[in-house]
Structures are given as structure tokens and as C-alpha cells.
Design a protein around this motif. Structure first.
Motif, PDB file in Angstrom:
ATOM      1  N   SER A  52       0.825  -1.213   0.000  1.00 13.17           N
ATOM      2  CA  SER A  52       0.000   0.000   0.000  1.00 13.17           C
ATOM      3  C   SER A  52       0.858   1.261   0.000  1.00 13.17           C
ATOM      4  O   SER A  52       0.485   2.275  -0.594  1.00 13.17           O
ATOM      5  CB  SER A  52      -0.931  -0.002   1.215  1.00 13.17           C
ATOM      6  N   ILE A  63      -1.037  11.049   4.292  1.00 14.83           N
ATOM      7  CA  ILE A  63      -1.176   9.592   4.409  1.00 14.83           C
ATOM      8  C   ILE A  63       0.149   8.965   4.828  1.00 14.83           C
ATOM      9  O   ILE A  63       0.202   8.093   5.694  1.00 14.83           O
ATOM     10  CB  ILE A  63      -1.639   8.986   3.068  1.00 14.83           C
ATOM     11  N   LEU A  82      -7.950   5.725  -2.960  1.00 14.89           N
ATOM     12  CA  LEU A  82      -8.724   5.680  -1.717  1.00 14.89           C
ATOM     13  C   LEU A  82      -8.720   4.279  -1.111  1.00 14.89           C
ATOM     14  O   LEU A  82      -8.627   4.122   0.120  1.00 14.89           O
ATOM     15  CB  LEU A  82     -10.166   6.126  -1.990  1.00 14.89           C
ATOM     16  N   LEU A  83      -8.808   3.263  -1.944  1.00 17.25           N
ATOM     17  CA  LEU A  83      -8.787   1.880  -1.450  1.00 17.25           C
ATOM     18  C   LEU A  83      -7.452   1.539  -0.799  1.00 17.25           C
ATOM     19  O   LEU A  83      -7.400   0.926   0.277  1.00 17.25           O
ATOM     20  CB  LEU A  83      -9.105   0.917  -2.594  1.00 17.25           C
ATOM     21  N   HIS A 138      -5.390   3.670   0.428  1.00 15.69           N
ATOM     22  CA  HIS A 138      -5.287   4.463   1.655  1.00 15.69           C
ATOM     23  C   HIS A 138      -5.887   3.699   2.827  1.00 15.69           C
ATOM     24  O   HIS A 138      -5.314   3.658   3.922  1.00 15.69           O
ATOM     25  CB  HIS A 138      -6.000   5.810   1.463  1.00 15.69           C
ATOM     26  N   ARG A 139      -7.039   3.084   2.609  1.00 14.87           N
ATOM     27  CA  ARG A 139      -7.668   2.301   3.678  1.00 14.87           C
ATOM     28  C   ARG A 139      -6.784   1.112   4.071  1.00 14.87           C
ATOM     29  O   ARG A 139      -6.623   0.808   5.263  1.00 14.87           O
ATOM     30  CB  ARG A 139      -9.039   1.823   3.218  1.00 14.87           C
ATOM     31  N   MET A 140      -6.199   0.450   3.060  1.00 14.83           N
ATOM     32  CA  MET A 140      -5.307  -0.676   3.355  1.00 14.83           C
ATOM     33  C   MET A 140      -4.099  -0.208   4.173  1.00 14.83           C
ATOM     34  O   MET A 140      -3.686  -0.869   5.133  1.00 14.83           O
ATOM     35  CB  MET A 140      -4.847  -1.324   2.054  1.00 14.83           C
ATOM     36  N   HIS A 141      -3.538   0.933   3.803  1.00 12.57           N
ATOM     37  CA  HIS A 141      -2.358   1.431   4.519  1.00 12.57           C
ATOM     38  C   HIS A 141      -2.719   1.839   5.942  1.00 12.57           C
ATOM     39  O   HIS A 141      -1.931   1.625   6.876  1.00 12.57           O
ATOM     40  CB  HIS A 141      -1.771   2.617   3.752  1.00 12.57           C
ATOM     41  N   ARG A 142      -3.890   2.408   6.111  1.00 12.71           N
ATOM     42  CA  ARG A 142      -4.338   2.775   7.448  1.00 12.71           C
ATOM     43  C   ARG A 142      -4.526   1.545   8.325  1.00 12.71           C
ATOM     44  O   ARG A 142      -4.143   1.544   9.508  1.00 12.71           O
ATOM     45  CB  ARG A 142      -5.639   3.570   7.348  1.00 12.71           C
ATOM     46  N   ASN A 143      -5.082   0.473   7.763  1.00 18.49           N
ATOM     47  CA  ASN A 143      -5.224  -0.778   8.509  1.00 18.49           C
ATOM     48  C   ASN A 143      -3.869  -1.364   8.868  1.00 18.49           C
ATOM     49  O   ASN A 143      -3.682  -1.920   9.967  1.00 18.49           O
ATOM     50  CB  ASN A 143      -6.037  -1.784   7.696  1.00 18.49           C
ATOM     51  N   TYR A 144      -2.915  -1.236   7.954  1.00 18.97           N
ATOM     52  CA  TYR A 144      -1.564  -1.734   8.216  1.00 18.97           C
ATOM     53  C   TYR A 144      -0.930  -0.976   9.381  1.00 18.97           C
ATOM     54  O   TYR A 144      -0.325  -1.583  10.283  1.00 18.97           O
ATOM     55  CB  TYR A 144      -0.703  -1.593   6.963  1.00 18.97           C
ATOM     56  N   THR A 151      -2.502   0.640  11.741  1.00 17.79           N
ATOM     57  CA  THR A 151      -3.225   0.306  12.969  1.00 17.79           C
ATOM     58  C   THR A 151      -2.758  -1.031  13.536  1.00 17.79           C
ATOM     59  O   THR A 151      -2.520  -1.174  14.734  1.00 17.79           O
ATOM     60  CB  THR A 151      -4.734   0.256  12.697  1.00 17.79           C
TER      61      THR A 151
END
Length: 520
Positions: free
Chosen positions: A299, A421, A478-479, A481-487, A489
Motif C-alpha cells: 500500500s 497519508i 482511496l482503497l 489508503h484504507r489498506m495502509h491505514r489498517n496496516y 493500525t
């Protein structure tokens, strides 16, 4: 208050540097916009066809890409950064002064290549330094920075407009016949007949008169740009960087530590400097060789790639529209007078300027991702309406204005969004600036070639296709970004789970130590 007092304080602490970077971007805008309305006059001056003059765009954008790619090497010290900005702004004035004597398309392309390299250096250094100074507050200042591109790009066509030829020179008529071969056969025969009539009349005096007028336009732009390198030189004088210092010059980051205190919290300048040197914002080649990128998730890389591709498309639209809307307007079915069509470039850049000015307070109120979504959708709808009402002269002007408004703040919003990000530790600035320059270079050449072979209607069709591709790539961003945020976290949770047992062991060890001391 309308603006956070902390942001005002940060600006006051770095006002001189910030205003200088903004003024240098005026040079960037002044140089990027004049080719569009003057392309047919330069075509006459260089005795070339539209296909040949299109490569002047390519030369400028290709060297802009090179300058953007390696511009980061000048940001290591304050002296090197300001010296590069001074030389680049001065080169732009010199290029403006010598363009009128470029009577060969190859010489003109070389001159524009030099100016493109200077523009690329300006683009990278100014963006990097503002992001470095303001970091999470950089969105507002980046919008203002890119406002000055629009302001310079607005001034350039306005200066050139009074000196544009009304009917073109004899060579222009001949070249115009060559590039119109894709239109209806009947129309083509009429153009050839008109061309033969024109050739029977003397045109040398008209051509000489138009060349003289174009000279004045470029010389005026050269004079207007001169205060910019003077402003950079004055900043170097204020920073005591003009004398040669044998001990080396201070790092630019050291000059900005005061502005970073409110954002860095407990982090000291030493840790920040290490972060800047190890990762940070450098040139595109040092970013690719960065050892700290090893072990990063997919990501992380996809955010760089997709963010760059979105700007590849959107800045490609800006470059192609500014470069060929004049050519599109004077061709059938629009067939606008040359003077009237010359206002389109001014309207487009005026809309970009107004949009970036409007985006300064909007970027403070709204997140960059929302502004990006709105602007991308608005640009696509506008180009679609231009396609539908392609015979309406009135809507061409209205659509040009709307298109400039929607495209105006995409680059600074994408820069702020992507850097946020990645927590300002990657090479997003260099990647995005390089991708945007590459998009302008490729799209101008591609759209120019398609217009020549397929007709003027393909100009808007290309814009529609490019805009839709950019929007699809943004959804992909955007997709990821969500994956990177989960990573991130998951990484933080794992680190907390590791730290808790260590803290418990340390606590128990201290308890046992106190018990031993009390027993003894």
C-alpha cells in the motif's frame, strides 16, 4: 477566527521564505502559459507546421520533468536551494528575451527546453520546502503557492493578446491548410482555394509587422519577471549567504526548526534531521535508492504510484487544454476570430487563479480528499458538457472557465493528501511533481498529434477519456489508503502488545528490588 492563530504565527515566522517561494512560482506560471495563445505566431516565426511546433511543448515539458526529477539535490542547504531558485528565475527572463530571435523551430525548442529545466527546479524546490516548513499545515500554503502559478499564467496570455495576429501570416495559412486535412473534403477544398487566393496577395509586410509585435510581448514578459530573481537575491542577502563561507552553509531544515516546534511536540531537531536525511523529500533517484523503503507494505508504494498517476492525468489535461484550446477554437466548427480565441487561454488561467485563491480558505475548512473528489467529478462533467455543446461558442467560454476552476486545486490537494497519508516520511513530493510534469509532457504531444490526424472534436474527447481515467485511479488511491491505514493500525497494536509485557517485567523487577532492599 477564520484562520487558526497558530497558522498565522507559523507564517509570520517564515514569511520571508514563504513569500519568496510564492514569487518564484509566479515565474513558473508566466513561462508555462504563453505558448498556447502564441503558438500560431511562433509557427509563422519559425516557418514550421503545427506538428513541428508541438515538439516545442515536448521539449519544454521533457526538460521540466528532468528538472523536477533532479531538483531535490539542490535542497540540501539553504544556499544551494536559493541559488538554484535565483538562477532558474533569471534564466526564465533571459529565455523570454531571446525567443523573438528564434527563427528556427529547433532553436526555439532548445530555448524552451532550458526554460523547462528551470521551471522543473523551481517546482520541486518550492513544493518541498513549503511541505518541510509547514508539514500538516502545508495544505493552505500549497494552495497559495499554486495560486501564484495561476496568477503568472493569467498575466502571460493577457500580455500576449494585444500582439497576436488577426489573420496570421502567409505561412500560417499554408500550414493551416495542411493541418485541416482531417475535416470534411468539401471544407478542405474551400481552404485550399482560399489559400491560393491568399498566396496571390503580398503578405511579407504583414508577416514582418506581426513578428515585431510578438517581439514586444516577450520583452515585456522578460521585464515583468526580473523582480523575481532580485527577490531571491535579496533573501540570500538577508540570510548572509552571498559571501562564500568556507565552513559550509546551514541546512535549510535548521532555518525552519522554529516553525516546526508547534508541530513536532516532544521530537527534537536532531531526531527530525535524521528523519529528513534518511527518508525525507529528496530527488526521485535518491528516493528509489532509499534503504528505509525495504519492508514497506504494498500500500505504501501504491499510494505513491496512484497519486502520481492521478496527477499525470489531471495535469496532462491542464497542459493540453491550455496548449490547444486556442488552436481548437480557431478551427471548424468553432472558427472563432484569432483575437477572440486568444481570450480563452486568459480565461482558463484566470479561472485556475481564482480557483486556487478560493481553495485557500476551503483547504482550511475541508479535508483534501473531499476537495479532490469534488474537483475531479466537476472537471469530468464540464468536459462532458463541452462535448455535448461542441458547436456553442458561448458554452466554450463558460466551460473553459469551469474547467479551470475544477482543475485548479487538484495538484496541491493531492500533494497535501498523499503526504499526510505517508506521515511526511516518504518521497511523495518528488514523485508527484515528477509525475505531473511527465503528464503535461506526454499529453500535450499526444493530444496535439491526435488533433492533427483525427480532427478538432478529438480535443475534447481526449480530455473526457483522460479525466475518467484519473477518477478511476483516484478511487484506487482511496482503497489503498484504507489498506495502509489498517496496516499502520495493526503495526501500532503489535508494538503495544510487545511493550506491555516488557513494562510488566520492568515493574515486577523494580518491586522485587525494593523488597530486597527493605529486607536487608
Amino acid at each position: 477566527m477564520f484562520v487558526d492563530e497558530r497558522i498565522v504565527t507559523l507564517f509570520k515566522r517564515n514569511a520571508h521564505h514563504t513569500l519568496t517561494y510564492w514569487s518564484v512560482f509566479f515565474s513558473f506560471g508566466l513561462c508555462i502559459a504563453f505558448l498556447g495563445p502564441t503558438i500560431l505566431d511562433l509557427q509563422c516565426q519559425t516557418n514550421s507546421t503545427l506538428s513541428q511546433i508541438t515538439w516545442v511543448f515536448f521539449a519544454q515539458q521533457f526538460c521540466l520533468l528532468i528538472g523536477s526529477s533532479i531538483g531535490g539535490i539542490f535542497k540540501r542547504t539553504l544556499f544551494s536551494a536559493l541559488a538554484a531558485l535565483f538562477v532558474s528565475a533569471l534564466v526564465i527572463s533571459i529565455i523570454f528575451a531571446i525567443i523573438p530571435v528564434c527563427n528556427n523551430v529547433l532553436v526555439l525548442a532548445i530555448a524552451m527546453a532550458v526554460s523547462g529545466f528551470a521551471m522543473g527546479v523551481i517546482d520541486t524546490i518550492a513544493n518541498i520546502q513549503l511541505v518541510t516548513i509547514y508539514q500538516k499545515d502545508s495544505a493552505v500554503f500549497l494552495q497559495a503557492l499554486h495560486f501564484f502559478i495561476g496568477f503568472g499564467a493569467l498575466v502571460s496570455p493577457l500580455i500576449a493578446d494585444p500582439f497576436l495576429s488577426e489573420k496570421g501570416c502567409g505561412n500560417h495559412t499554408e500550414n493551416g491548410t495542411e493541418i485541416m486535412h482531417h475535416f470534411r473534403n468539401a471544407l478542405r477544398h474551400n481552404l485550399i482555394r482560399d489559400h491560393n487566393i491568399t498566396l496571390s496577395q503580398p503578405t511579407h509586410n504583414i508577416e514582418e509587422e506581426e513578428e515585431s509585435n510578438v517581439h514586444y510581448a516577450f520583452w515585456i514578459m522578460a521585464l515583468i519577471n526580473l523582480p523575481v530573481p532580485i527577490a531571491v537575491l535579496f533573501l540570500m542577502y538577508r540570510e548572509q549567504l552571498i559571501p562564500c563561507l568556507p565552513s559550509g552553509t546551514p541546512r535549510l531544515l535548521d532555518k525552519d526548526e522554529l516553525a516546526m516546534e508547534n508541530q513536532q511536540g516532544t521530537e527534537g531537531p536532531d531526531s527530525e534531521q535524521k528523519e529528513h536525511e534518511s527518508g525525507g523529500h529528496g530527488n526521485i533517484f535518491s528516493c528509489c535508492q532509499n534503504d528505509n523503503l525495504r519492508g514497506m507494505p504494498v500500500s505504501f508504494f501504491m499510494i505513491h504510484i496512484l497519486g502520481g498517476l492521478v496527477l499525470f492525468m489531471t495535469d496532462g489535461i491542464v497542459g493540453a487544454y491550455a496548449g490547444f484550446v486556442y488552436t481548437y477554437a480557431v478551427a471548424p466548427p468553432m472558427s472563432l476570430p484569432h483575437k477572440t480565441a486568444g481570450y480563452l487561454a486568459s480565461i482558463f488561467w484566470a479561472a485556475i487563479t481564482a480557483g486556487r485563491l478560493l481553495s485557500i480558505p476551503l483547504s482550511y475548512r475541508f479535508q483534501p480528499v473531499r476537495l479532490l473528489m469534488f474537483n475531479l467529478a466537476g472537471a469530468i462533467v464540464t468536459v462532458l458538457m463541452l462535448l455535448i455543446f461542441y458547436t456553442s461558442n458561448t458554452f466554450l467560454f463558460a466551460g473553459t472557465c469551469l474547467c479551470g476552476l475544477f482543475l485548479s486545486s487538484i495538484f496541491p490537494c493531492m500533494l497535501a493528501y498523499t503526504e499526510d497519508i505517508l506521515d511526511y516520511q516518504g518521497c511523495a513530493t518528488s514523485v508527484l511533481v515528477t509525475s505531473a510534469g511527465m503528464g503535461e509532457m506526454v499529453m500535450q504531444v499526444l493530444v496535439g498529434s491526435i488533433i492533427q490526424t483525427e480532427g478538432s472534436y478529438s480535443f475534447l474527447l481526449c480530455g473526457m477519456i483522460i479525466g475518467c481515467m484519473g477518477f478511476i485511479l483516484f478511487i484506487g488511491l482511496l482503497l489503498f489508503h484504507r489498506m495502509h491505514r489498517n496496516y499502520l493500525t495493526g503495526t501500532s497494536k503489535r508494538s503495544e502488545m510487545v511493550e506491555e509485557p516488557v513494562a510488566e517485567r520492568n515493574g515486577s523487577a523494580k518491586t522485587e528490588e525494593r523488597e530486597d532492599k527493605s529486607s536487608s
